[in-house]
Design an enzyme around this catalytic site. Structure first.
Site, PDB file in Angstrom:
ATOM      1  N   ARG A 123      19.765 116.604  -4.032  1.00 56.65           N
ATOM      2  CA  ARG A 123      21.089 117.149  -4.778  1.00 56.65           C
ATOM      3  C   ARG A 123      22.288 116.628  -3.730  1.00 56.65           C
ATOM      4  O   ARG A 123      23.711 116.641  -3.692  1.00 56.65           O
ATOM      5  CB  ARG A 123      20.983 118.578  -4.739  1.00 56.65           C
ATOM      6  N   LYS A 147      37.677  97.499  29.009  1.00 60.91           N
ATOM      7  CA  LYS A 147      36.370  97.382  29.197  1.00 60.91           C
ATOM      8  C   LYS A 147      35.767  96.696  29.956  1.00 60.91           C
ATOM      9  O   LYS A 147      36.184  96.258  30.418  1.00 60.91           O
ATOM     10  CB  LYS A 147      36.923  96.056  27.314  1.00 60.91           C
TER      11      LYS A 147
HETATM   12 MG    MG Z   1      14.812 123.476  -0.215  1.00 59.46          MG
END
Ligand code: MG
Ligand code: UD1
Length: 485
Positions: free
Chosen positions: A25, A358
């Site tokens: 997911r 820099k």
């Molecule tokens: Mg889970």
């Protein structure tokens, strides 16, 4: 020095952290447990919390993205075990070779980054004090969604039912399984082979250990935890929420230590950052890594500071970007300044807007107020760098060369230093110079075309002449009129 916890005094604990799942997911190519929560892989929070709680051994169960997770987690001092196929949480625990563990086992999910060592210590204490054989940490949630439900008979824990296998009545229960278990090692080793995969997902559920333990007359109980320990990260929205909560935790900690925060919820300050009491943090500030901010320093809105040390009473003005740099006491930087790695700004120095540096050492009380680039440079004390100054550090041979500027040098605006080049103390560089050769101490160097004037260079054309004559006459008559008045 590591403080000795109750756990080290009493019983030995081994943590098994489950982190083999795919994290479908998340819809991301990165293994789920490596997703950063407030700049740190989520798995690291769980490992750290276990360590701080005094767990003596940590076993990580890895599967999906194995090589990457292993490489990242190697320095954390945990042992890794491989679950070849993700056949369920019980199978995952089995992969961690639990038969050779002594003492107690703490089982946690690698995707619960909000857990803290104090939570774990509390669970271990409760488990030991109540003499449980198997304990499951539960939490009461308003919206229990996909969590496994805690079934109780006459108040006593009876079973855990997965949401997917639950009836509509069971789904109404709001006490859930957080996925954290505490179990005696020998009990775990005995229970695991008895777990089957007879359920809707055809997976070996660790939750079945509860009902098995009860049927075998073991002492099985629930330990109530807070909501936060139940908060797993399964998608990007939950990841963002966990990140927000961790940043919020840090902001609260800093305020408790005396840091003044104008809009704490808008700040993103990583756990590793140190801010001294009395410092002021404006809204929308991002502080990362090993950054340290000294007391009474002010960090204005929109600043992004990584691995940098800011002294005391310094000002980092709005929208400045600092990386691996040092800013000494009372210096000021920005607005809109950029300090790239290996830059050191001396005390009371001033770096103004649209200035980039820099690998530059910029001395005490020196100033570069506007629109300049200083790279691979060493600038002494009390130097004035005029607007538009550039150190031309990168040559056609693709190598970088140094510019050295002594103390008390005055550099006029729009100067270019063609490195390598060196400027002596007290020298003055005329504006618009392109300096290609070293300049001795106290000398004036001007390296630009001489100005010459050619008068009447532009020849007026006939119609302009007529117009010019007409308007001059009008101006003249106006003056005369005024004079008459
Ligand atoms: Mg889970
Ligand atoms: C699990 C619990 C559920 C609980 C919830 C809390 C089971 C069967 N269910 O459900 O009761 O409310 O956690 O978050 O245990 N993992 C492996 N190998 C596997 C399967 C999972 O390592 O084969 C790891 C995952 O990476 C994850 C953890 O185990 O870190 C939990 O797995 P997940 O699939 O998220 O279980 P849930 O469905 O959330």
């Amino acid at each position: 020095m590591k403080t000795q916890t109750n756990k080290e005094k009493n019983q030995q604990w081994t943590a098994i952290i489950l982190a083999a799942g795919k994290g479908t997911r998340m819809k991301s190519p990165l293994p789920k447990v490596l997703h950063p929560v407030a700049g740190v892989p989520m798995l690291h929070y769980v490992v750290n919390a276990c360590k701080k709680a005094g767990v003596s051994e940590i076993r990580l169960v890895l599967g999906h993205g194995l090589n990457l997770v292993k490489a990242v987690s190697e320095p954390w001092g945990a042992q890794t075990f491989i679950q070849a196929q993700q056949l369920g949480t019980a199978d995952a625990v089995n992969s961690a070779n639990p038969t050779n563990i002594e003492g107690n086992v703490l089982i946690l999910n690698g995707d619960h980054p909000l857990i803290e060592s104090t939570d774990i210590s509390q669970f271990m204490d409760e488990f030991e004090d109540s003499g449980l054989d198997i304990g499951v940490v539960t939490a009461k949630l308003k919206n229990p969604r996909e969590f496994g439900r805690i079934i109780r008979h006459k108040g006593q824990l009876a079973a855990i039912v997965e949401a997917k296998d639950a009836s509509s009545e069971t789904l109404k229960i709001n006490e859930v399984n957080t996925g954290i278990y505490l179990v005696k090692a020998d009990v775990l080793a005995d229970c695991l082979p008895k777990i089957s995969n007879h359920n809707s997902k055809k997976e070996f559920y660790l939750t079945d250990m509860i009902s098995i333990g009860i049927s075998e007359q073991l002492k099985v109980g629930a330990i109530l935890g807070n909501k936060k320990v139940a908060a797993g990260v399964n998608n990007q929205a939950e990841l963002a929420r966990a990140t927000r909560l961790i940043f919020q935790r840090k902001a609260l900690e800093l305020m408790e230590d005396g840091v003044l925060m104008i809009q704490p919820l808008s700040t993103c300050i990583e756990a590793t950052v140190e801010v001294a009491a009395g410092a002021v943090i404006y809204p929308n500030v991002f502080l990362r890594g090993k950054t340290k901010i000294g007391s009474f320093s002010v960090v204005e809105p929109g600043c992004y500071i990584v691995d940098s040390q800011i002294g005391e009473s310094a000002q980092i003005k709005a929208y400045s970007h600092l990386e691996k740099s040092v800013v000494d006491h009372r210096a000021s930087v920005g607005p809109f300044a950029r300090l790239r790695p290996e830059t050191h700004i001396g005390e009371e120095a001033h770096v103004g807007n649209f200035v980039e540096m820099k690998k530059t050492k910029f001395g005490k009380k020196s100033k570069a107020g506007h629109l300049s680039y200083l790279g691979d440079a060493e600038v002494g004390e009390d130097v004035n760098i005029g607007c538009g100054t550039i150190t031309c550090n990168y040559a056609v041979d693709k190598k970088k060369y140094k510019t050295k500027i002594g103390n008390h040098v005055f550099v006029g605006s729009d100067t270019q230093f063609i490195a390598p080049v060196s400027i002596g103390d007290h020298a003055v560089i005329g504006s618009g110079s392109t300096i290609t050769k070293d300049v001795p101490e106290s000398a004036l160097a001007v390296a630009r075309g001489r100005q010459f004037i050619k008068e009447n260079y532009v020849k007026p054309i006939a119609s302009d002449m007529a117009q010019h004559k007409h308007s001059s006459e009008n101006e003249l008559s106006g003056i005369q009129k005024k004079d008459e008045v």
